[in-house]
Design a protein around this motif. Structure first.
Motif, PDB file in Angstrom:
ATOM      1  N   TYR A 168       0.839  -1.210   0.000  1.00  0.00           N
ATOM      2  CA  TYR A 168       0.000   0.000   0.000  1.00  0.00           C
ATOM      3  C   TYR A 168       0.874   1.261   0.000  1.00  0.00           C
ATOM      4  CZ  TYR A 168      -3.331   3.532   1.578  1.00  0.00           C
ATOM      5  OH  TYR A 168      -4.082   4.659   1.667  1.00  0.00           O
ATOM      6  N   GLU A 169       1.911   1.296   0.843  1.00  0.00           N
ATOM      7  CA  GLU A 169       2.798   2.460   0.908  1.00  0.00           C
ATOM      8  C   GLU A 169       3.595   2.638  -0.383  1.00  0.00           C
ATOM      9  OE1 GLU A 169       2.922   4.764   3.234  1.00  0.00           O
ATOM     10  OE2 GLU A 169       1.306   3.711   4.294  1.00  0.00           O
ATOM     11  N   LYS A 170       4.026   1.501  -0.951  1.00  0.00           N
ATOM     12  CA  LYS A 170       4.795   1.553  -2.193  1.00  0.00           C
ATOM     13  C   LYS A 170       3.956   2.113  -3.338  1.00  0.00           C
ATOM     14  CE  LYS A 170       7.404  -1.376  -5.378  1.00  0.00           C
ATOM     15  NZ  LYS A 170       7.794  -2.764  -5.734  1.00  0.00           N
ATOM     16  N   ILE A 171       2.741   1.636  -3.476  1.00  0.00           N
ATOM     17  CA  ILE A 171       1.875   2.092  -4.578  1.00  0.00           C
ATOM     18  C   ILE A 171       1.448   3.541  -4.353  1.00  0.00           C
ATOM     19  CG2 ILE A 171      -0.364   1.722  -5.711  1.00  0.00           C
ATOM     20  CD1 ILE A 171       0.033  -1.230  -5.324  1.00  0.00           C
ATOM     21  N   LYS A 172       1.297   3.917  -3.095  1.00  0.00           N
ATOM     22  CA  LYS A 172       0.955   5.309  -2.779  1.00  0.00           C
ATOM     23  C   LYS A 172       2.039   6.260  -3.302  1.00  0.00           C
ATOM     24  CE  LYS A 172      -0.938   7.861   1.143  1.00  0.00           C
ATOM     25  NZ  LYS A 172      -1.143   7.848   2.616  1.00  0.00           N
ATOM     26  N   LYS A 173       3.323   5.873  -3.075  1.00  0.00           N
ATOM     27  CA  LYS A 173       4.435   6.688  -3.585  1.00  0.00           C
ATOM     28  C   LYS A 173       4.471   6.668  -5.112  1.00  0.00           C
ATOM     29  CE  LYS A 173       7.445   6.014   0.440  1.00  0.00           C
ATOM     30  NZ  LYS A 173       8.673   5.350   0.928  1.00  0.00           N
ATOM     31  N   GLU A 174       4.156   5.512  -5.697  1.00  0.00           N
ATOM     32  CA  GLU A 174       4.144   5.376  -7.158  1.00  0.00           C
ATOM     33  C   GLU A 174       3.093   6.294  -7.772  1.00  0.00           C
ATOM     34  OE1 GLU A 174       5.287   3.719 -10.902  1.00  0.00           O
ATOM     35  OE2 GLU A 174       6.250   3.710  -8.933  1.00  0.00           O
ATOM     36  N   ILE A 175       1.942   6.386  -7.127  1.00  0.00           N
ATOM     37  CA  ILE A 175       0.866   7.262  -7.627  1.00  0.00           C
ATOM     38  C   ILE A 175       1.302   8.724  -7.593  1.00  0.00           C
ATOM     39  CG2 ILE A 175      -1.434   8.181  -7.053  1.00  0.00           C
ATOM     40  CD1 ILE A 175      -2.197   5.291  -6.289  1.00  0.00           C
ATOM     41  N   ILE A 176       1.985   9.112  -6.522  1.00  0.00           N
ATOM     42  CA  ILE A 176       2.474  10.499  -6.413  1.00  0.00           C
ATOM     43  C   ILE A 176       3.448  10.798  -7.561  1.00  0.00           C
ATOM     44  CG2 ILE A 176       3.892  12.069  -5.028  1.00  0.00           C
ATOM     45  CD1 ILE A 176       2.732  10.605  -2.520  1.00  0.00           C
TER      46      ILE A 176
END
Length: 820
Positions: free
Chosen positions: A442-450
């Motif tokens: 979840y944290e990894k994809i959150k950064k990817e979205i940013i």
């Protein structure tokens, strides 16, 4: 006329116009012209897409050509199997495309235009570079369109990473227009595009030309002259003169012209047969025999000449009357937004970059949507991770999957997708370790979205991505330029200097008369006593004799041992790598067969009257005869050379030096003696004189090995450097050599022993300079002058370079910092 039908009157002229326009646009858009974005015509695009759909990739096995032709015909291109197979063949031919897009196995034709084998015999797969044209095609990066029967979809354009229109070119004849775009070198093209990006799309065509020098054809050859290239870069239209790459050598005791590379799109066997017809008709005389010795290792056509025929004159006739010289008429027309347009080099780069921006935006949106969908599911997982027991109880007490689905939505406030994903979870995913992985994801994809949102919002980030991908392409597929550019073929009023960087170069000349220039930056400095780097590969019977440091804009005066003078610009000397042998001097100047070049003088602009009237050329012969003549006498060379000095019987010209008229002259002999006297003691004479005695010898076997001229106002700032045959050397102070009268026997400068060998070279140096030494084997070493000790005249010196028993020093040159 049947019932219900009626006649409609139309103007025949209007109907013809309308039908013709419809037909011509169909040919232009659907067959003949490439798209500026991917550089492909529809048939090329369909072949690559068909192979991609079949999974015939570079890392897989070859498949029968007939299978791909059937796939393309049946699904995308119903225009006959010959058109598709011919296209595939051209895409696999190394002499047709600069960077072939298909890897073929079997008979795909030849340079002689031999037909390829039938499609049932040949096999193909995609080349690695063509896969770069289809990367990300499944990420909604390009628009799709229906095929001819609306049953399938095909791409309107490929999401290419490579600037295919520039690196592979294109040709085609449409209705009322044609295109003919030459290929270019991938490394040069990528460098130009990256520079264009760095300049914020503000790079001028003049600046682009510094990166993309000229077209680079798969068959090599020579671009003769530059005006056509420059016109094509500026206007999209130009006439480029192409020449075969040739050299002169002896075959069975006869002078022969050897063709190593032919111009692009020339049929080799056709060219030879037409040349034979010209010989039979008496239009070309002097050729004894023509032999085609080409094989799988390369092209070699041998024109064996009759006795007493000047090969240079005959070569000019061959250039004029045969396909050894042809023309490539550039006409850069491509489809831009579905419409034909004439483009210059900058337009092509800009359109390619626009396409890449569009691809990255669409790819990023696709990946962003995928990340957002995934993070939505992960948010659902996170909602239930703290209530595992309640989750299990809820599912356990449900009647069926539908009932559980509704209960989860109500109980945990989930979406339909989140609820269905939770129901699909395996029980092992509910362990504490798996829960931790969900949080990390979840944290990894959150950064990817940013990051993905930044790409969409920030133009400069997209340009950096484009640049990085291009540099990766360059790293994978770059190669050396194949087509040499001969700037001297242009008209006199074209300023070639504007097109050539005035960098320092190393000129090397072999004993057999092969000359080349190489960038000085290729030679790295080493310590004294090293073994050196590979400098050049000479033939077994040849070795490298002379080494000069020059700049591209300088003039080179060439003096022969029989006293003739020839004239060249440094940039006219063929460029070669450290390991190449160069080009025969007799192919560049009209040198007599019994003469050879012995001395070289580098000068600045010979058309500047003030310059030529203030300098002199000092010449020395092996027997010690010295002559001084104004440089102005050598500023108007002729095609067949001019007389520089009258050589006495049994003597030959050894060296020539440029001076300002106020020098101290040092002449060194083989037996280690040096004489010093003033230049004013040698009066200036015309070209047709022999000179006066400069040094006398005590030993009859002694000869002059070198001469230096030191300007009077700097006479105490440098040192005299001597190098012996066996690699020993030292520096001495100039004041150790007393001034004497011209014609004396000189004083000792080095202690000659069996260990040192005879004196080989003498140079005037200072500690800021470097020394370059070349061995017979072609090995070069570059060392700092400051590493060489200052010693007395009677010492033997220190070892400068290690020599094997079968090797010896061929030449010595000094390198100084040149300020442009």
């Amino acid at each position: 006329m049947s019932e219900g039908e009626k006649l409609i009157s139309i103007n025949i002229e209007d109907e013809m116009k309308s039908s013709y326009i419809d037909y011509s646009m169909s040919v232009i858009v659907s067959r003949a012209l490439p798209d500026v974005r991917d550089g492909l015509k529809p048939v090329h695009r369909r072949v690559l897409y068909g192979m991609y759909q079949l999974g015939i990739l570079s890392n897989g096995p070859y498949k029968k050509s007939a299978r791909i032709v059937g796939e393309v015909l049946g699904k995308y291109h119903p225009h006959g199997d010959v058109s598709v197979y011919d296209t595939m063949v051209r895409m696999a031919q190394k002499w047709t495309l600069r960077y072939p897009l298909i890897d073929g196995q079997g008979n795909f034709g030849s340079l002689d235009s031999d037909p390829p084998a039938a499609m049932r015999y040949t096999e193909v797969k995609m080349n690695k570079i063509s896969e770069e044209m289809l990367t990300d095609i499944k990420k909604n990066t390009v628009d799709m369109q229906f095929n001819f029967d609306d049953s399938l979809e095909e791409p309107k354009v490929l999401p290419t990473k490579i600037p295919n229109l520039l690196i592979n070119g294109a040709s085609g004849i449409a209705v009322g227009m044609a295109t003919n775009i030459p290929p270019h070198n991938l490394k040069e093209t990528v460098d130009a595009i990256c520079a264009y990006i760095d300049s914020d799309n503000n790079l001028s065509i003049d600046q682009i030309i510094k990166y993309i020098k000229a077209p680079d054809f798969p068959t090599g050859g020579i671009i003769y002259g530059y005006s056509g290239v420059k016109n094509s870069f500026y206007t999209g239209k130009g006439k480029i003169v192409l020449r075969a790459k040739v050299h002169i050598e002896e075959v069975h005791g006869r002078k022969s012209i050897i063709v190593d590379e032919i111009p692009y799109q020339v049929n080799k066997s056709d060219m030879i047969s037409k040349t034979v017809n010209l010989i039979k008709n008496g239009k070309i005389d002097g050729i004894y025999q023509i032999r085609d010795e080409s094989d799988r290792n390369g092209l070699r056509i041998v024109y064996i000449l009759k006795h007493k025929i000047n090969p240079n004159i005959l070569l000019n006739k061959l250039f004029k009357q045969t396909s050894l010289q042809t023309y490539f008429n550039v006409n850069t027309i491509a489809l831009v937004n579905g419409k034909p347009a004439k483009l210059n080099i900058k337009d092509i780069i800009q359109n390619f970059l626009n396409h890449r921006h569009d691809i990255i935006i669409r790819r990023t949106k696709y990946e962003l949507k995928k990340c957002e969908n995934r993070i939505h599911i992960l948010e659902g997982f996170l909602k239930i991770l703290g209530h595992i027991n309640i989750l299990i109880k809820t599912i356990k007490n449900s009647i069926n999957r539908n009932d559980a689905h509704k209960k989860l939505i109500d109980k945990f406030e989930l979406s339909k997708n989140q609820s269905l994903s939770i129901l699909d979870l395996r029980l092992q995913n509910l362990t504490s370790l798996e829960q931790k992985k969900v949080k990390q994801e979840y944290e990894k994809i959150k950064k990817e979205i940013i990051y993905l949102k930044k790409i969409l919002n920030k133009y400069y980030i997209r340009t950096e991505i484009i640049k990085k991908e291009l540099l990766d392409i360059k790293k994978k597929y770059k190669d050396d330029r194949r087509t040499y550019i001969d700037y001297s073929g242009d008209e006199k009023n074209i300023q070639i200097e504007d097109l050539i960087e005035n960098e320092q170069v190393v000129l090397t000349i072999s004993h057999a008369g092969y000359i080349k220039r190489t960038s000085l930056s290729e030679y790295k400095r080493q310590g004294r006593g090293g073994i050196g780097n590979r400098g050049a590969v000479a033939r077994t019977y040849d070795f490298f004799k002379h080494l000069l440091i020059a700049t591209n804009h300088q003039y080179l005066l060439l003096f022969t041992e029989k006293g003739k003078c020839f004239w060249l610009r440094v940039y006219e000397i063929p460029e070669g790598s450290k390991t190449s042998k160069g080009r025969a001097i007799q192919n560049i100047i009209n040198l007599h067969k019994n003469d050879r070049v012995n001395a070289y003088v580098l000068t600045e602009n010979l058309t500047d009257k003030n310059y030529v009237n203030n300098y002199y050329v000092i010449m020395i012969t092996k027997k010690g005869i010295i002559k001084k003549t104004s440089l102005e006498c050598y500023s108007r060379p002729r095609k067949y050379g001019i007389n520089a000095i009258v050589i006495r019987k049994g003597d030959s010209l050894l060296e020539a030096v440029l001076t300002k008229g106020n020098s101290h002259i040092f002449i060194a002999s083989k037996k280690g003696r040096v004489i010093r006297f003033l230049e004013k003691n040698v009066r200036s004479t015309g070209r047709n004189s022999s000179g006066v005695i400069g040094i006398s010898f005590t030993n009859k076997k002694d000869v002059v090995i070198g001469m230096i001229c030191v300007e009077d106002n700097i006479k105490e700032k440098g040192n005299l450097l001597v190098v012996s045959e066996n690699g020993f050397g030292k520096r001495s102070r100039l004041k150790d050599y007393r001034l004497t009268n011209r014609g004396g026997k000189g004083i000792k400068t080095i202690n000659i022993t069996d260990k040192t060998g005879n004196l080989f070279s003498v140079k005037y140096v200072n500690k800021q300079e470097d020394l370059m030494i070349i061995k017979k084997s072609g090995i070069m070493i570059r060392i700092s002058i400051s590493d060489i000790r200052i010693m007395g005249r009677s010492t033997q010196g220190v070892r400068l370079i290690n020599l094997k028993s079968d090797d010896y020093i061929a030449d010595v040159a000094k390198v100084h910092e040149y300020r442009i």
